[in-house]
Design a protein around this motif. Structure first.
Motif, mmCIF file in Angstrom:
data_model
loop_
_atom_site.group_PDB
_atom_site.id
_atom_site.type_symbol
_atom_site.label_atom_id
_atom_site.label_comp_id
_atom_site.label_asym_id
_atom_site.label_seq_id
_atom_site.Cartn_x
_atom_site.Cartn_y
_atom_site.Cartn_z
ATOM 1 N N ASN A 1 0.806 -1.224 0.000
ATOM 2 C CA ASN A 1 0.000 0.000 0.000
ATOM 3 C C ASN A 1 0.835 1.268 0.000
ATOM 4 N N GLY A 2 2.153 1.152 0.106
ATOM 5 C CA GLY A 2 3.023 2.313 0.006
ATOM 6 C C GLY A 2 3.161 3.127 1.277
ATOM 7 N N GLU A 3 2.529 2.717 2.366
ATOM 8 C CA GLU A 3 2.603 3.482 3.595
ATOM 9 C C GLU A 3 3.672 2.926 4.527
ATOM 10 N N ALA A 4 4.047 3.748 5.512
ATOM 11 C CA ALA A 4 5.136 3.388 6.408
ATOM 12 C C ALA A 4 4.771 2.225 7.314
ATOM 13 N N ILE A 5 5.788 1.473 7.697
ATOM 14 C CA ILE A 5 5.656 0.436 8.713
ATOM 15 C C ILE A 5 6.581 0.825 9.861
ATOM 16 N N GLY A 6 6.016 0.989 11.067
ATOM 17 C CA GLY A 6 6.813 1.351 12.227
ATOM 18 C C GLY A 6 7.483 0.136 12.837
ATOM 19 N N THR A 7 8.538 0.365 13.613
ATOM 20 C CA THR A 7 9.274 -0.755 14.213
ATOM 21 C C THR A 7 8.371 -1.675 15.044
ATOM 22 N N PRO A 8 7.332 -1.164 15.753
ATOM 23 C CA PRO A 8 6.465 -2.100 16.479
ATOM 24 C C PRO A 8 5.653 -3.009 15.561
ATOM 25 N N GLU A 9 5.543 -2.626 14.275
ATOM 26 C CA GLU A 9 4.704 -3.369 13.336
ATOM 27 C C GLU A 9 5.500 -4.338 12.475
ATOM 28 N N TYR A 10 6.829 -4.373 12.634
ATOM 29 C CA TYR A 10 7.631 -5.313 11.858
ATOM 30 C C TYR A 10 7.239 -6.739 12.235
ATOM 31 N N ARG A 11 6.949 -7.549 11.229
ATOM 32 C CA ARG A 11 6.615 -8.938 11.499
ATOM 33 C C ARG A 11 6.954 -9.794 10.280
ATOM 34 N N TYR A 12 7.141 -11.056 10.556
ATOM 35 C CA TYR A 12 7.549 -11.997 9.512
ATOM 36 C C TYR A 12 6.540 -11.997 8.361
ATOM 37 N N GLY A 13 7.076 -12.036 7.150
ATOM 38 C CA GLY A 13 6.238 -12.212 5.969
ATOM 39 C C GLY A 13 5.814 -10.941 5.275
ATOM 40 N N LEU A 14 5.994 -9.779 5.916
ATOM 41 C CA LEU A 14 5.594 -8.540 5.261
ATOM 42 C C LEU A 14 6.492 -8.254 4.061
ATOM 43 N N LEU A 15 5.884 -7.906 2.944
ATOM 44 C CA LEU A 15 6.626 -7.497 1.761
ATOM 45 C C LEU A 15 6.889 -6.003 1.857
ATOM 46 N N VAL A 16 8.158 -5.625 1.747
ATOM 47 C CA VAL A 16 8.523 -4.242 2.065
ATOM 48 C C VAL A 16 9.487 -3.664 1.043
ATOM 49 N N ILE A 17 9.554 -2.343 1.063
ATOM 50 C CA ILE A 17 10.517 -1.580 0.288
ATOM 51 C C ILE A 17 11.310 -0.740 1.278
ATOM 52 N N VAL A 18 12.641 -0.773 1.163
ATOM 53 C CA VAL A 18 13.498 0.015 2.056
ATOM 54 C C VAL A 18 13.977 1.238 1.287
ATOM 55 N N LEU A 19 13.683 2.393 1.843
ATOM 56 C CA LEU A 19 13.966 3.659 1.180
ATOM 57 C C LEU A 19 15.019 4.424 1.969
ATOM 58 N N GLY A 20 16.050 4.919 1.298
ATOM 59 C CA GLY A 20 17.074 5.741 1.930
ATOM 60 C C GLY A 20 16.965 7.186 1.465
ATOM 61 N N ILE A 21 17.071 8.135 2.396
ATOM 62 C CA ILE A 21 16.935 9.563 2.081
ATOM 63 C C ILE A 21 18.103 10.309 2.733
#
Length: 1010
Positions: A932-952
């Protein structure tokens, strides 16, 4: 079909009661690998107005076509859309008015019940609410004791309003095992309002105050209708002599007992699509081992979702929505359109339209091929397919021309291709499975599909999914780690959750733990949130020991008119959409043409602006800062109440202006339960009562990342202050400490954040007029925070406009706005796979930001040290079939991201055990949800989530001096052996005020300080 039932004791009946058809199957799971999939009998017929008649007919027909006897059946599992349809259709005959009693004291006052609901839903269901004393702190101690007199007084009001459904919701009630406040309050209500339906929020959902309350309200509203409906389901079971347990399918593909479903019908809301998708997985078996699209075409609607390689539907994120109501239990990610076998086909001005209205379960009497007079999708399909010979085809061909059929097929193809494209996260083709009774109307080829498969028995996939449902249980709690290790606590919870699954009907030998998560709580000593989930198969050896369906003395018999209803011929709603006739209070803007309101160099924030800023704030939070959702609701409430929120460019400040700062501090886990009261504003008032140096003329956010990114605007817009907010902040991101801010980097004052005030909302105030350093302010406030409920409002003494212009990380509200707009536009165009690239374009291009990695979370570790969450998340480059990425070659292997509340670094894990630094603080490292393109906070990290890591790349306010890198860089987080190397070249964010001010002169104004 003939079938020997000798020694057969584990046959399952699955029945799915849809809005159009009732489907049934008798299935032997022991023969699932055989060519016939163990399917012994099946039947489909139109849903009856009284659903128990349809269930009776389906099971009776299946018994007749096989020699299966009632005594051979181990269980009956029923899936139904009745309850969710009542909500989606806003059916006043099936929804009850609800009263809400919050046990919260002064907390949550700015987010009243149903604050985030569509207005028509709120006015339909919410009849009364009150905030009364009660609630717990995160450590299990009392915010306050409940007040019996207060609750009784509210009961009097509720009785006068004629409301019979009451929700009781207490702060941190899911961990309340000592005081049992919700239970005690329910006892008072039951005494004062006999025969009332009382719903305890802790029995409906877990941690997440607003979302749990929303779910409880919907549950209470549907309770009377659900109880009556489930009683009716039991009638044919009894009549047919079935002496076996009756289960109802719930959202996650597991089962509920009939009695439990009558108490918690909300857990069945998404069971229909889940049944179809689980049935599709069963039918294709091991034939397909990749992510596929399941298109379930019924009589009225088409539901589309992604079936993952593990055989379960792709779930929505941590929060789910139904008709615009946000809740906190997992549901399949499904989109629906008004297309089905009963869809009405019209010819208007020589143009064919299909649906969204349908003849539904009256297809056999209304469709032309069955002697009716309404042209339907089924009519056109039959006429266009010579292999189909049902009904009066000749009559239909006289009415429907070949041209009509050609145009009809083109419309249906276009509708299906559009919804499939909407669900995809990449333009890559993928396999499409067609299931459902209406699948016959779909073409054999679709754009976007690598191939289209219609499995045998696909028309009853929903019933098969119901029959094959499993038994599950979950525990979500907060435990003390003071005397037991996390490992010991998890072991105990695993035993408990397995026992719960066994009690629910699972076989103990094959129950498996499918989820286990540990979330230590920031700023709270020795406390962790623990989540454990177990799933198992039904233990048929105990089937006859399970409780048989519970029958009350008066059971509704067939023909009882209280259950009969005509399903409204309404268009199905997308998630979050309100009916067109009633609509939302604020019309949604066109996100491609929208321009913010900027007058005389002042930006007047709208709801559209707020939505985009909120998304951007969480992404800039780099995993920390807490979710901005509750702050967004409060800010939206200000706008809807007529308040004005103003933002000004920091370089437009006068040198002698006074810029104040304030916000919230504490644990994000506390923030999702203990919603704000007036503690932030109280801190401001206490500050200016004690500090005589003058009141602020503008506000600024301490950090743009997370919930605090909105606090400056909330404080500025308050009636007590009514001042603008500066387009900037003191971090340009989120950092774990107040000490890590640009004013401290510049070091022009011995202390910047004194005087300072901290308030807990319970009457406790800490005032610190001076300190030896800002680091000491941080230490003192963190120590006090743990004793003040891990949730406080803070205020800092104002600084001058001249200082602000030197120290500010400029235009970060503008940057949040641009990031949020990029995410919304990517979702609108169904190109989430490119959302990171869109964000990069808004930030300043490839020189200043980059995609560091794309993959799946395969490991998370967390620990609590000195009040902060330390840990790391491991992400593995995911196979194309799982991730639908066309750039897989760039992202193979694994990376790990260590975090201290916020993400610290992105490290590529090499085969030789060494690590390459992809990015490191003070540069920003954000993890966003690939779906969905929205942020995932550290408390929400969990196995299996498909993610994009962005550096700024970080602001030059951090990187241009050694002191900035010392305070915000690797060594500040204990990475003493790692040097900071810039990710790229910093590009100052474009100011919304500069871009959208009237006239070119506004742009020239801003060039003098570049």
């Amino acid at each position: 079909m003939e079938f020997s039932t000798k020694s057969c004791k584990n046959l399952r009946i699955g029945v799915d009661v849809g809005g159009t058809n009732t489907d049934g199957v008798i299935l032997d799971p022991a023969r699932a690998s055989e060519p016939d999939k163990g399917i012994i009998a099946w039947h489909k017929e139109p849903t009856t107005a009284d659903p128990n008649v349809g269930i009776n007919n389906v099971i009776t027909s299946m018994f007749k076509t096989s020699n299966v006897k009632p005594e051979d059946i181990a269980s009956v599992t029923i899936g139904t859309t009745h309850f969710v349809n009542a909500v989606v259709e806003r059916d006043t005959t099936r929804l009850s008015r609800v009263a809400v009693l919050r046990l919260c004291g002064s907390f949550s006052k700015h987010a009243p019940p149903c604050v985030d609901w569509p207005p028509d839903m709120k006015s339909l269901i919410l009849g009364h609410y009150a905030l009364v004393k009660g609630g717990l702190e995160v450590d299990g101690s009392l915010i306050s004791e409940i007040d019996d007199k207060d609750i009784r007084a509210q009961c009097t009001v509720i009785k006068e309003k004629g409301i019979k459904s009451i929700v009781i919701n207490g702060v941190f009630s899911p961990i309340d095992v000592l005081y049992k406040q919700e239970e005690r309050a329910a006892g008072i209500v039951a005494t004062e309002i006999p025969n009332a339906d009382v719903v305890l929020s802790k029995e409906v959902a877990n941690l997440g105050f607003l979302e749990r309350e929303n779910a409880a309200i919907l549950n209470a509203s549907i309770l009377a209708f659900a109880r009556k409906t489930i009683k009716s389901f039991q009638v044919p079971i009894k009549r047919l002599g079935l002496k076996c347990p009756v289960f109802i399918t719930q959202n996650d593909g597991t089962i509920l007992s009939g009695d439990m479903a009558a108490r918690l019908p909300i857990r069945t809301f998404s069971s229909g699509p889940t049944n179809s998708m689980r049935g599709a997985a069963f039918l294709v078996g091991n034939e397909i081992k990749e992510t596929v699209m399941v298109v379930d075409i019924g009589g009225t609607t088409t539901d589309v979702g992604l079936l993952l390689a593990n055989g379960f539907p792709r779930q929505q994120a941590a929060y789910s929505e139904l008709s615009g109501v946000r809740m906190n239990f997992s549901c399949p990610d499904i989109k629906s359109i008004g297309l089905g076998g009963g869809s009405i086909v019209r010819k208007n001005a020589n143009q064919i339209t299909v649906g969204p209205d349908s003849v539904g379960y009256k297809l056999l009497e209304k469709a032309i091929i069955f002697g009716g007079d309404i042209p339907t999708a089924t009519d056109h399909t039959v006429v266009g397919n010579p292999d189909i010979a049902i009904g009066d085809v000749c009559l239909t061909r006289d009415t429907i021309t070949r041209k009509d059929v050609t145009e009809y097929k083109a419309v249906v193809k276009k509708m299906l291709e559009a919804i499939i494209d909407k669900m995809k996260t990449s333009p890559e083709d993928l396999v499409v499975l067609l299931v459902g009774g209406g699948a016959v109307i779909a073409p054999d080829e679709l754009e976007g599909a690598s191939r289209v498969i219609k499995p045998k028995w696909s028309s009853i996939a929903n019933a098969i999914g119901a029959a094959m449902s499993r038994v599950g249980a979950i525990i979500d709690t907060i435990k003390s780690t003071e005397t037991k290790s996390t490992k010991e606590l998890l072991a105990e919870l695993c035993e408990d959750v397995i026992e719960r699954a066994v009690q629910a009907g699972a076989s103990k030998d094959i129950v498996e733990i499918v989820e286990m998560e540990t979330l230590p709580l920031q700023y709270i000593a020795n406390k962790s949130r623990l989540i454990v989930r177990a799933v198992g198969n039904i233990d048929f050896s105990r089937a006859r020991d399970f409780p048989i369906s519970h029958f009350l003395d008066t059971v509704d018999e067939p023909g009882n008119k209280t259950l009969e209803y005509e399903k409204p011929a309404t268009k199905p709603l997308d998630i979050g959409e309100a009916p067109a006739s009633q609509g939302l209070e604020v019309e949604k803007a066109d996100i491609f043409t929208y321009k913010p309101t900027v007058k005389e160099r002042v930006w007047y924030v709208s709801e559209t602006d707020l939505e985009w800023i909120t998304i951007g704030c969480y992404i800039l939070g780099t995993g920390g800062g807490g979710s901005p959702y509750s702050s967004m609701l409060r800010m939206r409430g200000i706008l809807r109440a007529g308040g004005i929120i103003r933002v000004v460019n920091p370089y437009d400040l006068k040198d002698d202006d006074l810029v104040g700062c304030g916000g919230g501090a504490g644990s994000p886990t506390v923030g999702i339960e203990k919603l704000q009261g007036d503690e932030m504003m109280e801190a401001q008032e206490e500050l200016y009562e004690l500090f005589k140096g003058g009141r602020a003329t503008a506000m600024i956010a301490l950090e743009i990342g997370g919930g605090n990114g909105l606090q400056g605007m909330i404080l500025g817009a308050s009636t007590n202050m009514n001042i603008p907010t500066v387009d900037g902040d003191w971090m340009g991101r989120a950092y774990p400490t107040k000490w890590q801010t640009t004013p401290v980097v510049f070091g022009e004052r011995s202390t910047v954040f004194c005087p300072a005030v901290m308030c807990d909302g319970n009457g406790n105030v800490v005032y610190m007029p001076k300190a030896t350093s800002d680091l000491m302010v941080e230490k003192v406030f963190r120590a006090g925070l743990s004793q003040m409920g891990s949730h406080v409002g803070c205020a800092e003494g104002p600084i001058t406009g001249a200082e602000t212009k030197r120290w500010v990380v400029e235009h970060t509200i503008s940057l949040s706005w641009r990031i949020g707009r990029a995410v919304k536009q990517a979702r609108k165009l169904n190109r989430i796979d490119n959302v990171a690239e869109s964000i990069i374009d808004e930030i300043g291009g490839k020189e200043t930001a980059k995609v560091l990695f794309k993959g799946k979370i395969v490991g998370v570790e967390r620990t609590l040290r000195m009040g902060h969450i330390y840990g790391e998340v491991v992400i593995e480059g995911t196979d194309v079939s799982d991730f639908n990425s066309n750039k897989q070659a760039e992202f193979s292997g694994k990376i790990k991201i260590p975090f201290k509340n916020e993400n610290i670094a992105a490290l590529y894990m090499k085969d030789d055990g060494n690590e390459d630094v992809l990015a490191i603080v003070p540069d920003l490292i954000s993890i966003i949800d690939a779906q969905n393109g929205e942020a995932i906070g550290t408390p929400e990290y969990r196995y299996g989530l498909l993610v994009i890591v962005l550096g700024i790349t970080a602001s030059e306010k951090w990187t241009s001096t050694a002191r900035g890198i010392e305070i915000g860089g690797p060594k500040a987080f204990g990475l003493n052996d790692t040097e900071y190397k810039p990710l790229g070249k910093f590009v100052k964010p474009r100011s919304v005020i500069d871009e959208y001010s009237e006239g070119a002169s506004a742009i020239l104004l801003n060039t003098s300080h570049i």
